[in-house]
Enzyme design. Sequence first.
Site, mmCIF file in Angstrom:
data_model
loop_
_atom_site.group_PDB
_atom_site.id
_atom_site.type_symbol
_atom_site.label_atom_id
_atom_site.label_comp_id
_atom_site.label_asym_id
_atom_site.label_seq_id
_atom_site.Cartn_x
_atom_site.Cartn_y
_atom_site.Cartn_z
ATOM 1 N N TYR A 1 17.999 -46.763 3.758
ATOM 2 C CA TYR A 1 19.390 -47.161 3.559
ATOM 3 C C TYR A 1 20.329 -45.977 3.728
ATOM 4 O O TYR A 1 19.889 -44.816 3.792
ATOM 5 C CB TYR A 1 19.573 -47.808 2.179
ATOM 6 C CG TYR A 1 19.551 -46.837 1.016
ATOM 7 C CD1 TYR A 1 18.369 -46.230 0.609
ATOM 8 C CD2 TYR A 1 20.735 -46.521 0.319
ATOM 9 C CE1 TYR A 1 18.354 -45.343 -0.461
ATOM 10 C CE2 TYR A 1 20.727 -45.642 -0.744
ATOM 11 C CZ TYR A 1 19.537 -45.052 -1.130
ATOM 12 O OH TYR A 1 19.525 -44.161 -2.179
ATOM 13 N N LYS B 1 15.321 -41.373 3.251
ATOM 14 C CA LYS B 1 16.161 -42.116 2.308
ATOM 15 C C LYS B 1 15.652 -43.554 2.199
ATOM 16 O O LYS B 1 16.230 -44.484 2.770
ATOM 17 C CB LYS B 1 17.626 -42.058 2.755
ATOM 18 C CG LYS B 1 18.612 -42.448 1.666
ATOM 19 C CD LYS B 1 20.018 -42.049 2.047
ATOM 20 C CE LYS B 1 21.067 -42.644 1.136
ATOM 21 N NZ LYS B 1 21.045 -42.147 -0.229
ATOM 22 N N GLU C 1 16.587 -32.025 -7.515
ATOM 23 C CA GLU C 1 17.933 -32.580 -7.290
ATOM 24 C C GLU C 1 18.245 -33.574 -8.393
ATOM 25 O O GLU C 1 17.429 -33.789 -9.292
ATOM 26 C CB GLU C 1 18.018 -33.244 -5.911
ATOM 27 C CG GLU C 1 16.981 -34.325 -5.696
ATOM 28 C CD GLU C 1 16.923 -34.860 -4.264
ATOM 29 O OE1 GLU C 1 17.936 -34.807 -3.554
ATOM 30 O OE2 GLU C 1 15.845 -35.341 -3.866
ATOM 31 N N LEU D 1 16.427 -34.853 -0.665
ATOM 32 C CA LEU D 1 17.129 -35.562 0.407
ATOM 33 C C LEU D 1 18.149 -34.602 1.049
ATOM 34 O O LEU D 1 18.885 -33.921 0.326
ATOM 35 C CB LEU D 1 17.864 -36.786 -0.158
ATOM 36 C CG LEU D 1 18.476 -37.667 0.930
ATOM 37 C CD1 LEU D 1 17.403 -38.520 1.594
ATOM 38 C CD2 LEU D 1 19.563 -38.559 0.371
#
Length: 285
Positions: free
Chosen positions: A34, A148, A180, A205
């Site tokens: 996505y 992702k 993260e 990411l």
Amino acid sequence: MSEAIVFVNGEYVPESEARISVFDRGFLFADGVYEVTSVIEGGLVDNAGHLVRLRRSLGEIGMSCPMSDEEITLMQKNLIERNQLEQGMIYLQVSRGAAPRDFAFPVDTKPSIVAFTQSRNVLSPPVVERGLTVVTLPDIRWRRRDIKTVGLLPASMAKQRAAEQGADDAWMVEDGYVTEGTSNNAYIIDREQRLITRPLSSDILPGITRKAILALAEESGMEILERSFTPEEAYQAQEAFVSSATTFVMPVVSIDGHAIGDGKPGPVVKRLRELYIDFARRTLS
Ligand code: PLP
């Protein structure tokens, strides 16, 4: 208010009429990827970067994109218009599609592509003024965090645990170092005003917002250190923040109960947020 219009496999339909098969592999295996693009002033922020990453994510799971960039952009604009979205985000998901349930990838399956909009104050949400509180939690995600995918349960569980501890979000930690945030990249600013953030790898990411922020920070003369940092180093930071398509640059004012700096959003992060918003306006399409 009239019902939201969503995009499902080539059609614009009211939310209540949108249909995806029970056998869609996005639903059964989280076999899909996505993108989220922010919308301000009715336009798409840095959408080109998101479309590049969408293609990369699809390539990494052995899929190609069912629509061209031009077709996707046109669809996104249509959706913004049909939903009269002024400010918020547009979510776009491509999954491998419906096939009899089997672990190996089916051949010749038609991918599913869906998109919807969400209204949200992205330019000046009240939380910018107070800053976020975060707690650190073990990073229990898979080893390909650079893709992702819609497999967001570990991130969702971390965010839930953070909320149960009274925090706004979690920073995930692996081998003693922060990877993260649950849905954002994490940064600290040290006493020399250097910006420190984990380098790109399959551990995190590759944020589209991160890429822009690092370029803007460099242009403004800041020193950037792309290296891992520990929670203990973060407790001592002068300032801290997270970035994502929908939060832009968002100050972090407390980590595991340690106040960062004076416990209020600091000047460097405020400046980076302004720079990013200027950049966002320049990229509108
Ligand atoms: N890291 C994770 C785990 C994310 O889920 C996201 C966004 O959803 C980001 C980082 C930030 O990426 P971007 O700036 O492209 O939104």
